[in-house]
Enzyme design. Structure first.
Site, PDB file in Angstrom:
ATOM      1  N   GLU A  36       0.806  -1.217   0.000  1.00 26.78           N
ATOM      2  CA  GLU A  36       0.000   0.000   0.000  1.00 26.78           C
ATOM      3  C   GLU A  36       0.842   1.270   0.000  1.00 26.78           C
ATOM      4  O   GLU A  36       1.650   1.478   0.900  1.00 26.78           O
ATOM      5  CB  GLU A  36      -0.916   0.012   1.238  1.00 26.78           C
ATOM      6  N   GLU A  38     -12.467   2.798   4.752  1.00 29.46           N
ATOM      7  CA  GLU A  38     -11.386   3.140   5.681  1.00 29.46           C
ATOM      8  C   GLU A  38     -11.337   4.661   5.821  1.00 29.46           C
ATOM      9  O   GLU A  38     -10.406   5.320   5.360  1.00 29.46           O
ATOM     10  CB  GLU A  38     -10.040   2.586   5.203  1.00 29.46           C
TER      11      GLU A  38
END
Length: 280
Positions: free
Chosen positions: A151, A250
């Protein structure tokens, strides 16, 4: 327009509620899937703590779609341990715990945060350690049919993977040097936008490498509709490109009903969609 199913990140949402109660809250809110950052204080928690976590997810009747590897002390600024030469054994031990949880709950995606640069260690050495650890993580997770996610992250100045291209280069290096091919890009649309990536271009260029998607609006990291990021367009683009995985929620809650932006009739089994809302 149809959108993918959502999975609620229970580490950033429901933060006023004890962690083990959050899967049930997600279920009560109408969701069938959850994801977590590393939910324990230690990279190798007691077996009883692992069992309690697994039971909380199972008892809520939700699918654990994603889990982070241990990432150090995130409130203090840590963003992963896998590139720290002093923590190789800790990370390898953590792999075993992660795979055990994943095997028990049918989890298929695990986010491996790379780790910040350390002043006294040559970045080349940190990268070598990271690549070897990622190869080990990929090999272990492949045994349960899962992938390791890489990520790009914003808000962490010493984190070296800020753009999709850097994450993809890491994925390709692991494949090239270790013949491990189950690493994928975690496309967090908020992080990509904040760090200056062309989100639309990333979603097209790396369409075959995207293993998971997370959303929050930008700026602010709040609910969809609280910023300027065209999430509706990006999710349509992902679907048109063939992405059929979960979309991780998120984001930071900014209103009492943090899911009011979702327009769906869950009782009828409709797929949630995005609606642009006015910031309040």
């Amino acid at each position: 327009m149809q959108h993918n199913s959502y999975t609620v990140n229970c580490s950033i949402l429901f933060t006023d509620i004890p962690l083990l109660e959050r899967p049930q809250l997600a279920k009560d809110a109408g969701f069938d899937a959850v994801e977590f950052w590393w939910p324990f204080d230690s990279p190798v928690p007691a077996d009883s703590d692992v069992a309690t976590f697994i039971a909380a997810v199972r008892d809520a009747g939700v699918q654990l779609t994603g889990l982070n590897f241990a990432a150090g002390n995130m409130p203090a600024g840590d963003r992963g341990i896998l590139s720290d030469p002093a923590q190789v054994q800790v990370f390898r031990d953590n792999i075993d715990v992660v795979v055990g949880i994943g095997g028990a709950l049918g989890t298929k995606a695990f986010n491996a945060l790379y780790g910040n640069r350390i002043d006294e260690i040559d970045p080349i050495e940190q990268d070598r350690v990271a690549i070897e650890n990622l190869a080990a993580a990929g090999t272990a997770t492949a045994r349960i049919g899962a992938v390791v996610l890489i990520e790009p992250v914003s808000g962490a100045p010493r984190y070296p993977l800020k753009h999709a291209a850097g994450a993809v280069a890491t994925i390709r290096r692991v494949a090239r040097e270790h013949d491990v091919h189950n690493l994928r890009l975690l496309a967090d649309l908020y992080h990509l936008d904040v760090n200056g990536d062309d989100v639309k271009a990333v979603l097209d260029e790396y369409r075959d490498l995207i293993g998971h998607v997370q959303i929050a609006d930008s700026p602010g990291r709040g609910e969809p509709g609280t910023g300027n990021l065209d999430l509706d367009s990006h999710l349509k683009q992902l679907a048109d490109n063939g992405y059929d995985g979960y979309i991780g929620l998120e984001y930071k809650a900014t209103r009492p009903d943090t899911f009011s932006w979702i327009q769906s009739d869950r009782s009828a089994g409709a797929t949630p969609g995005l609606a642009r809302t006015t910031t309040t």
